[in-house]
Structures are given as C-alpha cells and as structure tokens.
Design a protein around this motif. Structure first.
Motif, PDB file in Angstrom:
ATOM      1  N   ASP A  11       0.827  -0.982   0.103  1.00  0.00           N
ATOM      2  CA  ASP A  11      -0.205   0.016  -0.066  1.00  0.00           C
ATOM      3  C   ASP A  11       0.872   1.055   0.106  1.00  0.00           C
ATOM      4  O   ASP A  11       1.590   1.620   0.889  1.00  0.00           O
ATOM      5  CB  ASP A  11      -0.850   0.073   1.244  1.00  0.00           C
ATOM      6  CG  ASP A  11      -1.512   1.258   1.286  1.00  0.00           C
ATOM      7  OD1 ASP A  11      -1.666   2.282   0.637  1.00  0.00           O
ATOM      8  OD2 ASP A  11      -2.541   1.262   2.133  1.00  0.00           O
TER       9      ASP A  11
ATOM     10  N   ARG B 138       0.448   4.497  -0.053  1.00  0.00           N
ATOM     11  CA  ARG B 138      -0.173   5.501   0.857  1.00  0.00           C
ATOM     12  C   ARG B 138       0.472   5.066   2.124  1.00  0.00           C
ATOM     13  O   ARG B 138       1.040   5.925   2.970  1.00  0.00           O
ATOM     14  CB  ARG B 138      -1.592   5.665   1.196  1.00  0.00           C
ATOM     15  CG  ARG B 138      -1.944   6.665   2.148  1.00  0.00           C
ATOM     16  CD  ARG B 138      -1.571   8.019   1.817  1.00  0.00           C
ATOM     17  NE  ARG B 138      -1.698   9.037   2.771  1.00  0.00           N
ATOM     18  CZ  ARG B 138      -0.816   9.466   3.788  1.00  0.00           C
ATOM     19  NH1 ARG B 138       0.511   8.800   3.570  1.00  0.00           N
ATOM     20  NH2 ARG B 138      -1.112  10.320   4.565  1.00  0.00           N
ATOM     21  N   ASP B 139       0.418   3.562   2.467  1.00  0.00           N
ATOM     22  CA  ASP B 139       1.086   3.369   3.894  1.00  0.00           C
ATOM     23  C   ASP B 139       2.499   3.487   3.865  1.00  0.00           C
ATOM     24  O   ASP B 139       3.011   3.925   5.056  1.00  0.00           O
ATOM     25  CB  ASP B 139       0.553   1.765   4.152  1.00  0.00           C
ATOM     26  CG  ASP B 139       0.917   1.402   5.535  1.00  0.00           C
ATOM     27  OD1 ASP B 139       0.879   2.133   6.339  1.00  0.00           O
ATOM     28  OD2 ASP B 139       1.167   0.275   5.680  1.00  0.00           O
TER      29      ASP B 139
ATOM     30  N   PHE C 236       3.255   7.109   4.352  1.00  0.00           N
ATOM     31  CA  PHE C 236       3.011   7.442   5.912  1.00  0.00           C
ATOM     32  C   PHE C 236       4.059   6.998   6.857  1.00  0.00           C
ATOM     33  O   PHE C 236       4.480   7.819   7.395  1.00  0.00           O
ATOM     34  CB  PHE C 236       1.600   6.611   6.419  1.00  0.00           C
ATOM     35  CG  PHE C 236       1.369   6.946   7.831  1.00  0.00           C
ATOM     36  CD1 PHE C 236       0.752   8.131   8.402  1.00  0.00           C
ATOM     37  CD2 PHE C 236       1.711   5.805   8.409  1.00  0.00           C
ATOM     38  CE1 PHE C 236       0.619   7.976   9.728  1.00  0.00           C
ATOM     39  CE2 PHE C 236       1.450   5.783   9.922  1.00  0.00           C
ATOM     40  CZ  PHE C 236       0.680   6.970  10.485  1.00  0.00           C
TER      41      PHE C 236
ATOM     42  N   TYR D  15       3.019  -8.673   3.639  1.00  0.00           N
ATOM     43  CA  TYR D  15       2.330  -7.676   3.114  1.00  0.00           C
ATOM     44  C   TYR D  15       1.638  -7.996   1.806  1.00  0.00           C
ATOM     45  O   TYR D  15       0.491  -7.689   1.527  1.00  0.00           O
ATOM     46  CB  TYR D  15       3.056  -6.562   2.916  1.00  0.00           C
ATOM     47  CG  TYR D  15       2.386  -5.188   3.351  1.00  0.00           C
ATOM     48  CD1 TYR D  15       1.514  -4.701   2.462  1.00  0.00           C
ATOM     49  CD2 TYR D  15       3.073  -3.957   3.883  1.00  0.00           C
ATOM     50  CE1 TYR D  15       0.818  -3.451   2.566  1.00  0.00           C
ATOM     51  CE2 TYR D  15       2.530  -2.842   4.121  1.00  0.00           C
ATOM     52  CZ  TYR D  15       1.355  -2.651   3.527  1.00  0.00           C
ATOM     53  OH  TYR D  15       0.844  -1.446   3.746  1.00  0.00           O
TER      54      TYR D  15
ATOM     55  N   LYS E 154      -3.228  -7.260   8.818  1.00  0.00           N
ATOM     56  CA  LYS E 154      -3.067  -5.858   8.505  1.00  0.00           C
ATOM     57  C   LYS E 154      -2.078  -5.596   9.634  1.00  0.00           C
ATOM     58  O   LYS E 154      -1.019  -4.918   9.615  1.00  0.00           O
ATOM     59  CB  LYS E 154      -4.342  -5.122   8.528  1.00  0.00           C
ATOM     60  CG  LYS E 154      -3.978  -3.669   8.402  1.00  0.00           C
ATOM     61  CD  LYS E 154      -5.151  -2.731   8.087  1.00  0.00           C
ATOM     62  CE  LYS E 154      -5.075  -1.231   8.295  1.00  0.00           C
ATOM     63  NZ  LYS E 154      -4.599  -0.426   7.102  1.00  0.00           N
TER      64      LYS E 154
ATOM     65  N   GLU F  97       1.716  -4.659   8.655  1.00  0.00           N
ATOM     66  CA  GLU F  97       2.157  -3.002   8.870  1.00  0.00           C
ATOM     67  C   GLU F  97       2.722  -2.978  10.070  1.00  0.00           C
ATOM     68  O   GLU F  97       3.654  -2.228  10.308  1.00  0.00           O
ATOM     69  CB  GLU F  97       0.770  -2.266   8.931  1.00  0.00           C
ATOM     70  CG  GLU F  97       0.071  -2.177   7.490  1.00  0.00           C
ATOM     71  CD  GLU F  97      -1.059  -1.510   7.399  1.00  0.00           C
ATOM     72  OE1 GLU F  97      -1.317  -0.869   8.240  1.00  0.00           O
ATOM     73  OE2 GLU F  97      -2.073  -1.561   6.589  1.00  0.00           O
TER      74      GLU F  97
ATOM     75  N   TRP G  30       2.459   0.374  16.881  1.00  0.00           N
ATOM     76  CA  TRP G  30       1.462   0.577  16.582  1.00  0.00           C
ATOM     77  C   TRP G  30       0.749   1.793  17.145  1.00  0.00           C
ATOM     78  O   TRP G  30       0.027   2.617  16.456  1.00  0.00           O
ATOM     79  CB  TRP G  30       0.443  -0.671  16.705  1.00  0.00           C
ATOM     80  CG  TRP G  30       0.299  -1.511  15.655  1.00  0.00           C
ATOM     81  CD1 TRP G  30       0.855  -2.799  15.650  1.00  0.00           C
ATOM     82  CD2 TRP G  30      -0.444  -1.330  14.348  1.00  0.00           C
ATOM     83  NE1 TRP G  30       0.408  -3.132  14.148  1.00  0.00           N
ATOM     84  CE2 TRP G  30      -0.420  -2.280  13.442  1.00  0.00           C
ATOM     85  CE3 TRP G  30      -1.080   0.168  13.713  1.00  0.00           C
ATOM     86  CZ2 TRP G  30      -0.736  -2.250  12.100  1.00  0.00           C
ATOM     87  CZ3 TRP G  30      -1.568   0.108  12.572  1.00  0.00           C
ATOM     88  CH2 TRP G  30      -1.584  -0.902  11.724  1.00  0.00           C
TER      89      TRP G  30
ATOM     90  N   GLN H 120       2.361   4.871  15.493  1.00  0.00           N
ATOM     91  CA  GLN H 120       1.711   4.869  14.131  1.00  0.00           C
ATOM     92  C   GLN H 120       0.212   5.504  14.285  1.00  0.00           C
ATOM     93  O   GLN H 120      -0.103   6.782  13.751  1.00  0.00           O
ATOM     94  CB  GLN H 120       1.596   3.704  13.670  1.00  0.00           C
ATOM     95  CG  GLN H 120       2.749   3.108  12.855  1.00  0.00           C
ATOM     96  CD  GLN H 120       2.541   1.969  12.228  1.00  0.00           C
ATOM     97  OE1 GLN H 120       2.001   2.257  10.860  1.00  0.00           O
ATOM     98  NE2 GLN H 120       2.593   0.947  12.605  1.00  0.00           N
TER      99      GLN H 120
ATOM    100  N   ALA I 205      -1.149   9.221  13.042  1.00  0.00           N
ATOM    101  CA  ALA I 205      -2.066   9.460  12.087  1.00  0.00           C
ATOM    102  C   ALA I 205      -3.104  10.402  12.653  1.00  0.00           C
ATOM    103  O   ALA I 205      -3.741  11.271  11.724  1.00  0.00           O
ATOM    104  CB  ALA I 205      -2.894   7.705  12.008  1.00  0.00           C
TER     105      ALA I 205
ATOM    106  N   PHE J 263      -7.782   6.406   5.453  1.00  0.00           N
ATOM    107  CA  PHE J 263      -6.566   5.927   5.705  1.00  0.00           C
ATOM    108  C   PHE J 263      -6.221   5.983   7.073  1.00  0.00           C
ATOM    109  O   PHE J 263      -5.868   4.979   7.778  1.00  0.00           O
ATOM    110  CB  PHE J 263      -5.562   6.430   4.880  1.00  0.00           C
ATOM    111  CG  PHE J 263      -4.098   6.181   5.265  1.00  0.00           C
ATOM    112  CD1 PHE J 263      -3.609   4.813   4.707  1.00  0.00           C
ATOM    113  CD2 PHE J 263      -3.541   6.842   6.186  1.00  0.00           C
ATOM    114  CE1 PHE J 263      -2.229   4.399   5.184  1.00  0.00           C
ATOM    115  CE2 PHE J 263      -1.947   6.166   6.592  1.00  0.00           C
ATOM    116  CZ  PHE J 263      -1.557   5.163   6.054  1.00  0.00           C
TER     117      PHE J 263
ATOM    118  N   LYS K  17      -5.844   2.931   9.986  1.00  0.00           N
ATOM    119  CA  LYS K  17      -4.602   2.861  10.819  1.00  0.00           C
ATOM    120  C   LYS K  17      -5.219   2.725  12.182  1.00  0.00           C
ATOM    121  O   LYS K  17      -4.626   1.827  13.094  1.00  0.00           O
ATOM    122  CB  LYS K  17      -3.713   4.001  10.808  1.00  0.00           C
ATOM    123  CG  LYS K  17      -2.505   3.910   9.788  1.00  0.00           C
ATOM    124  CD  LYS K  17      -1.282   3.025  10.248  1.00  0.00           C
ATOM    125  CE  LYS K  17      -0.633   2.948   9.131  1.00  0.00           C
ATOM    126  NZ  LYS K  17       0.129   1.681   9.041  1.00  0.00           N
TER     127      LYS K  17
END
Lengths: 581, 581
Positions: free
Chosen positions: B7, B9-10, B13, B305, B348, B352, B520, B523, B527, B540, B544
């Motif tokens: 991903d 965008r991820d 990010f 992933y 996920k 991630e 996590w 993140q 976010a 998005f 997250k």
C-alpha cells in the motif's frame, strides 16, 4: 512397525488404558488390526509418500492418471479387507468398532495421507448409502465399495458455491424409475472433488447434491431444496455416464489425492438415482460430512504426530551447541537444549491432544446409536474434532520444521511436505470459520442439550484429578477455564443475535483448548492410575503427566484472553469498514 | 505500480508522516526512488515469481544455472544503480539513507524475494568490505559489487556447525601477502550458502569465516579464534579459485535463491585475503549479519504484506454467503463477513506492524553512527526486527491462504508460494530460538544500557497517546504491558543464571508484541496528528487507528500469559527428560 509413524505405546494407552476399547472389542483383535495397519502403512503407503508429491496426478485424454504405487497400495488395503473393517457382518464387513477403524486409519494417514484419502472417502460414501439408500442401491453401489473395488466421492461444492450449499445450482430432472429407484438427469459443475477421477478403481460412485427444479424450471431456494443422488462414473449397463473431468487442481500438498472439477451432463445429463426423499439431501449428506470431518481431524492429528516423531528423532541425532554456560567440550544432541525440549513438548501436547480428541469422538460414534447423550456430545464435539487437530497439528508440523533447522526446509526431509499436506485440513470439509459458526450456532446457542453433558463430563474429570496427587492444580485450572467458557456462552446468549457470530472463531479456539485441556487431564488421570512395571512404563506415565503439565502451563492460559475478547462482544472485526483493507 | 505489492499510501505514511524521512532525504528523491523500485519490481521481478518456484536452480557440470529471468531482472537493477543506492558518493554510491534503501528493497522482496536476495547479500557484503577492508580490498572486491557486476555471499555455517560458529572447522593457512593483504589458503566445507554459485554475475565474492591453526595445527577454540576472509570465485589474475559446488539444496520455497554446499580447497586450498586482524572475524561478520537480519525482517514483512493485499483483493471479489440472519437474496462479497474482516485485520496488524518495526530499525541504522542511543537501541531491537516479521509475517501468509479457501491451496494463486517462501525466514540468519538468546542474553541481561532507552521511548509514546482522543486506553494498556515486561526482566536477573534462557523464546514473543504494540500506538498517534484532506485520507487514518485498536484488543492480551510463564521461572521445558520424547 507403527513406531516409524506413531508411538504405539501411546496409541495402545489411548485405546485401552484410557478409552477402554475392551468394552467394544477384544484386545487380541484390536492388536492384530493395529499391527496389520502399521505394517501395511509402512510397507505400502510410506514408500511413495514423497512420490505423491513429485509425481502428481495428471489429466490425459480426459482421464486422471495416478502414479501406480497408489493403486498397488490400495489393492493391498482392499485385499486385507480394510475397506470393510467398520461395516457390520451383514453388510459384508468385519463389524469392527469405529474407534479401531479410526486408530487403523491414523497409521495410513501418518504414512501417506494423500493415498489414505481414497479409502476414507470410499468408506464414508458406502456408509451413507448403507444408511439411507435402498437395499438395491446398497447392493449396486455400496457393496463394491465395501469390497474396495469401487471408490466413492462426495460432490458438494460448485465453483460459485464453495461453502454456501444453499447456492448449489446443479439441476436434477426426473427421468423415470427402475430397480435402483427414481432416476434423474443431472447437469452442473462440481468443484474440489477429491478422487473425482482416477485409474485405480473399477468404478467411482459420486454422491451428488443437486436441486430438482419446480414446474417453472426454478430451483428451490436455500438448503431445504437440496436432494442427494448416486451418480456412478460407469452405469450398471457398462456405459460411461455423462460425467467429465473438466480440470485438475494443482495443490500445494496432499497431491496424490486427485482433486477435480467435474462437469455433469455435458451431453444431455448424467444419470443418477435419488437417495431417500427429495429435499432430504443435506441431512443425509451430513452423515458423510460428519464422518469426513472426524476423518480430517484424525488425518491432521496423524500428520502432526509423524512430524513430531521425526523431529524428536532428529533432535536426538543432531549434535550442536553446549549446555548453558559451558564453553568448549563436545557438542551435545540438540534435544538437550531447553528450547528444543519446549518445542518438542508443544508438539507432543498438540499431536497427542489432537489424537486423543479424535479417538474420544470415534468412541462416541460407536456408542451414539444406543446412548443419546453420547450422540449429542458427538455432535457438539465434531467441529472441534475437525478444527483443533487441523489448526494445532499444522502448528506441530511447523515446529517440526523449526527443530530441523535449514534441513527441515529442504525436500530431503519429510517434515516440509507434512506441513504442506496438513495445510489443507483447516480448509476442506468446512473451513475453521465455518466450523466455528456450526459450533456456536447449531451446537450451542440453538441446542441446549449437548453442552450440559459436556459440562458434566468435564466436572467428573476435574473431580478425579482433584483427588490425584500432582494433578490438583490442573483440576482447579480446568474448572476455572470451563466456568469462564460457560460465562462467555451466557454472555453470547444474552447479547444481540445478529452479532453472536462476529467472534465465533476466537470462541472456537478457546472452546477447543478447553476441551483438549480436559482430555489431557483425563489422560493424566488414566496414566496415574496405571501400575507401571519397568522403566519404560514409568517413563511413559511420567511423560504423559509432564506433557499435561505443559499444556496447563503454556496452552490453557491462552483461553482467558480469548474469552475476555469474545465476552466483551467486541465489534472490532464486524465494525471494520470493508474499504479499510 | 507499488499498489500490486504494497500500500503506497501506507509506505509513504511510515516514511514521511511517521518516521520523518524528510530529515534524511528530500521528498522528491524519496518518491522517485520508491516509484522506480515499484515499477522495476512489478515489471521485472514479479513476472518470474512463480517461475522461480517451478524452474529452480540446477547444478550442471559443477556450475549452478539460474533461469534467465533472474539475470535479466538483476541486470536492470544494476543499470538503475540500485546496488549502489545506499553507499556514500565517495564509494561510488548515491548516498541514500538506509531507511529509503529498506523501503525500496521491500518492493522487490514483495514481488520476488528469491531474486531480491542476491542484491541484499551483495550490498551487505560490499558494506562489510567497505567498513573493515583495506582500500585495495575495497577497490578489488567491494566496488564491483556496488556496481552490480559481482555478487556476494556470506559463508558461516558448516555441515557440523549450523548455528554454532564456535565449531567452525574451515582452516586458513598463511600463504604470503600481496597488495590485497595477507594471503591464506582455505580448506573446509560451507553449508547453506545463498547465492553460493550462479551464472549471472561476473564473479562472486565469498566472505568466509575460518580459523587459523596454531603451530601444532590445532584450531583455536570458541568464537574468539574466528577470522574473516575474502575468497573470490575467480581470482584477480583470472584463474578459477579452488572453490567447488558440492551440492545444491532443494528447498520448499525461496527456490530462486541458489543454496549451495561449497567446498573450499579440494585441490590445495582456496586463496583468500584476511579482512582486518586475525580473530576479529566474528565481530566484523556481525555487521553483515545484523544487516542481513534486518533484511530478513523486511523481506518477511514484505512477503506477508503482499499476501495481505492479495487476500483483501480476493475477499472483495469473491461472492459467497449472506449477512447473519439473512436467507436468500444475492450473495455478498466475503469481505462483508465479520470473520473475514477479522482475518484481514489480523493480517494488517501483522504486516504493517512488521513493516513499521523494520523501517523504524532502518532509520536507526541511519542515525546510529552519530547517536549512541540509537546505536544501542538498534542492537536491542535487531533480534526483534529479525524474528517478529518472520513469525507473524508467516502467520499473515497463512491467513491469506485461509481467506482464499480451496483456491488458496492451489498453485494457481500466489498465496501458497508466499507462505512457503516466508517459512525460511524464522530459520536462516539465526533461528528464532537463537535470536531469543541474543535478545535476552547479549542485549538485555548482559547490557544494561539499551533497555532504559527503549523504556523512555515507549513512555514518551504512551504519554502522547494518553493525550490523544481515543487512544487513552491503549496508552494505559501499553504502559501496563511494558511494566510487566520490566518486572519479568527483573525476575530473570534475580533468578539462577544457568536457567535464565530456558524460556527465552516465550520471552521474545512477549517482548516483540510489546515493541510492536508500541509502534502501532506510535503510528496511531502520528495518524491522529494528520489533517486528512478528502475521503481517502480520512479512511486511511481511520484504518490505521482501527488496526491499532485490533492489536490492543486481540494481540496485546497474549503478552500477559507469556510473561507470567517466563516470570514463574518454570522448568517445565528444561526439566523434561530427553528420553520422554
């Protein structure tokens, strides 16, 4: 000879010391069956284990060709009467209890599950016909399977309807009647048909789910409109039926079992005879599905079991490293390292726990016809017997690779193939997620009768363990865990119906661990009751108890967090918008 | 084009919104590198992903032949200067931060890890020579690797000494000196050599661990006697060195990476030049091993992933079943089922989380030379960066198969191969068990400096989260979990030394989950700080945060039971007699 596959002392312990198989069969007959099975499995199934992987079934001119070793092994299996073992003598069988048949099957599955799948399906197919079919259908279609001359399949899934049988679109149109019953012509596509074609048996009996359209040609909705048909590859008059192999699935493992896409009725309709009444198909098929589900569990347990045996052997032979704090000197066998022992203990807990679960359920199959409690309990435990060995037998195979290190990742050793083979088991015959819904919905929330029976048996085991030196703490832990399971079920009953299944899979894992923890404790109680003569016997008892301790120290604590999550009725999964992925 | 793999965008990010890559590189350059990497990975690595499996390396006449697509892909990789990306300009490189190189590598590993392994090892090899070798060694052996013309290997293991490097028996005898330094003649066997031979690069630079015997011909004991040698396949004068391929390992996955048994010195001794001082080999090799360990983590995260992306796509496209309670009507996409969402959320969280961990560590690689705290933290986190993605990326791949159902078990889909490929990662470059001992021993019990730094950063994240709407409870949960980890470490310090490592692996799992839970939450804080413009951005951010919630509801609760077990100093594993298995 079973030693290369399973621990024979452990199998005998489970059958006799723990499950009292003597109430069902005399010891001599039981021993002879296991001896015979182990010998045949080692001599005729094990040698082509790897070839089943490298030389997979081929589609040639519309027919599936298997490597010849499969046919040779199964011919021997038939010669020895093993297809017939579990059938009553009146049906041409040996009248052996299912418990023993299951133990016998575990030898073949451990040696070579892909070859063993053919008789597993054949026997279940014949049993369905023997149970629900007419006498004529039995003679025509079941007896040749009991003799091992014909093989059987179960045709449920379709490309557009994997687990959703309500969406079955195969159509059956009435086409008269004959001595075999009402005749139909079937058209449709069936996917994932194990043994859907092969060149080993004289004929193949497909049991096919299909729907009979109404006068307007519309198929009835839902599962209530499903009927069951016997569709042989070759018709009684010797002509080929209208069944064609449209394709062969190329699997990651379990390759010796040819897995086909079958087209029924490409040229006018395949001839089939209905079993029982129209609309009764799914209920009847559940007999075969339930047998297949326990069979999957046994297979998964056995594959895990052989991986464990191989890992223990490798760990005894492989020299590497030294005890903590020691530098220099000769390296020790890796089995001396605490982390390797931990991995072996985890495997032992998984594979012996899985085998115990399956054999316990197999014994319920034997007593269910006469004991309603056992029948209810069997229904409740079937989704666990299918999933727990599949999930944790696979985990045991993963650990077996890890113990082998880099060697385990190569095709020179068997453990990687065992892992690949076992990966099918959480998928076929109903995925883990499907089983979780079956457990929580059909077996618990919609039926209040089975769970109290299980509660009682668990309480009885806990009471025995509480009186057994060294098992008191485990008894208390089991009671606590089982109470938490009961409270979680109460919370689910009290909650919103539509949301009850959101976290069914975590619930299944917690419930399964609770059940297997119970069976570990029950085994430990039985082991403690033995009067072991000699060092080997004392070691055996100590090992059972030590593994039980490991399960209670390392596995049972996983139950609490799972139940807390389920009881919280968390919507973290259900409320996730699908566009977030 | 990265969308087929990861991903984007991820990734952006993590790099920019979370890790502030802007402090290391301008955004345009970073974007261009990822664009280029994604395009090259999709166009030249992905197309032969399956062929790497079906058409594995062959040993012909003593030489390893790869399928030509590997060479073509790596030639393109070299043309674009990607071997050089992470090296300073003075060494012929582009001077890009390791963080960006890691992100670039993740694209290639996601597309085709077996092909991507060649540059991963080559770059790490060249970096070791650039760091510890002489200027002449750099020019002769590192520069051609930075140019992508030669490839590199690391030769550590031997058949009798897998993970136990103290037992290395390869001998190096002094043989004069030349412009490249002190010369030796090496004899011995090296096992598990990835890229040990191939027909793609002009030459291969082996970095070989060996021991120089004393005057009596005895090898020094332990790891202190290990030296490091550069042994090229082809010598500077154009002659073949005395290095032969004794065999090729046939692996379950990761097949495109030729894995060899190499014999050094079958005909008199292979010529090698020592790097640095005698006896300094292992310390130097740790530079390459640490880089390889983070590389393994990134690869494992990336393989997981891609599996997650494929599963999400399949779940959106596959129609089956209906919402709970609904009968009839059109089937819905399976992504609408709570259990499928749960499986996607778990993936996920794993992939991630694993990627975040590896990129966090990659950023530490960039800052470590100037910031001792970052260097210490990198050392502490390296065993986690190696194992957590390997264990849980693999678990994510398992779930990806499950979501695909029967299709996922066939070779028509990619997810089964991703699972097989990823199974190597918990084994090579130090098994999970070895990493657990490294974490607990070298990084925690024997070094008091790194852990307080981690404690501080975790406390800082918890403090930020405690002030962020919706994250307060997670902040408290992280603090609680991390305190429990601290208390467990205190208990281990207080306990018996010889028993501290008995349960190192369960400790590693608990510690790893604590670290990933922290990342996590970190993140989620990042976010929450975004000012999302438009629906896609708002989705998005919500995704997250939702995944963070899942991690805290379903994963963090696993930590408590693991720590309780470790803190109890249970001897259930260590005290198990080896004869019980």
């Amino acid at each position: 000879m079973t030693e290369e596959l399973l621990d024979r002392r452990d199998l005998d312990f489970m059958l006799h010391d723990w499950l009292n198989a003597g109430a069902l069969i005399d010891r001599g007959t039981a021993d002879a069956l296991i001896d015979l099975s182990g010998k045949l499995a080692v001599e005729h199934f094990l040698p082509h284990f790897k070839r089943n992987d490298s030389d997979e079934p081929r589609l040639e001119g519309g027919a599936v060709r298997l490597q010849p070793a499969i046919g040779a092994a199964l011919a021997r299996y038939a010669e020895l009467g093993l297809f017939a073992a579990g059938f009553p003598e009146a049906q041409g069988g040996m009248g052996l209890p299912y418990l023993l048949c299951a133990a016998s099957f575990s030898c073949f599955a451990a040696a070579n599950v892909a070859t063993a799948a053919y008789p597993m399906l054949t026997v279940a197919n014949a049993r369905l016909i023997a149970t629900f079919g007419s006498a004529a259908q039995f003679e025509a279609f079941a007896r040749p399977q009991i003799e091992g001359r014909w093989f059987g399949t179960m045709c449920l899934s379709e490309p557009q309807a994997g687990s959703s049988l309500a969406d079955v679109r195969t159509r059956a149109l009435p086409d008269g009647a004959d001595a075999l019953g009402a005749r139909y012509r079937l058209t449709g596509n069936k996917m994932w048909i194990s043994g859907g074609d092969q060149d080993v048996s004289e004929n193949i009996v497909h049991l096919v789910l299909a729907k009979v359209p109404d006068e307007d040609g519309a198929l009835p909705e839902g599962t209530a409109g499903i009927s069951l048909f016997i569709v042989p590859k070759i018709l009684p008059d010797g002509r080929r039926n209208d069944v064609t192999v449209a394709g062969l699935n190329h699997k990651m493992g379990y390759r010796g079992t040819a897995n086909c896409l079958l087209n029924f009725g490409e040229t006018g309709g395949a001839t089939g005879w209905i079993v029982g009444a129209p609309g009764d198909g799914l209920r009847q098929m559940f007999l075969m599905m339930n047998e297949a589900r326990i069979g999957v569990g046994i297979g998964a347990a056995a594959i895990g079991y052989r991986g464990y045996r191989l890992a223990a052997r490798y760990a005894r032979e492989r020299l590497q490293g030294r005890p903590p704090g020691q530098r220099g000197g000769a390296p020790v066998a890796i089995i001396e390292h605490a982390d390797v022992k931990r991995m072996l203990l985890q495997q032992k807990c998984y594979v012996e726990g899985a085998m115990a679960l399956c054999l316990y359920c197999a014994r319920l199959v034997d007593t269910a016809p006469e004991r309603p409690d056992d029948a209810a309990l069997l229904g409740l435990l079937t989704p666990i017997a299918k999933t727990w060995p599949s999930e944790y037998g696979l985990a045991a195979n993963d650990i077996a690779i890890q113990i082998h290190g880099g060697y385990g990742y190569t095709r020179d050793f068997d453990v990687e193939q065992l892992w690949r083979d076992n990966r099918l088991n959480p998928i076929h015959e109903g995925t883990t997620g499907i089983q979780a819904i079956d457990l929580l919905g059909r077996k618990i929330l919609r039926d209040g009768t089975a769970l109290p029976i299980l509660d009682q048996r668990i309480a009885a085991t806990a009471a025995s363990a509480a009186k057994t030196a060294g098992l008191e703490a485990h008894a208390a832990a089991l009671t606590t865990a089982w109470q938490a399971i009961g409270e979680t079920i109460a919370a689910l009953r009290a909650g919103e119906d539509a949301r009850a299944f959101d976290n069914a899979t975590p619930f299944l894992h917690a419930f399964g661990h609770g059940v297997v923890g119970w069976l570990w404790l029950s085994q430990a109680v039985a082991a403690a009751a033995l009067a072991p003569a000699g060092e080997a016997e004392r070691d055996f008892v100590a090992a059972k108890r030590h593994a039980c301790r490991f399960f209670f120290e390392c596995e049972m604590p996983k139950v609490g967090p799972l139940l807390a999550f389920v009881a919280s009725a968390s919507d973290v999964a259900a409320a996730a918008p699908s566009r977030m992925f």
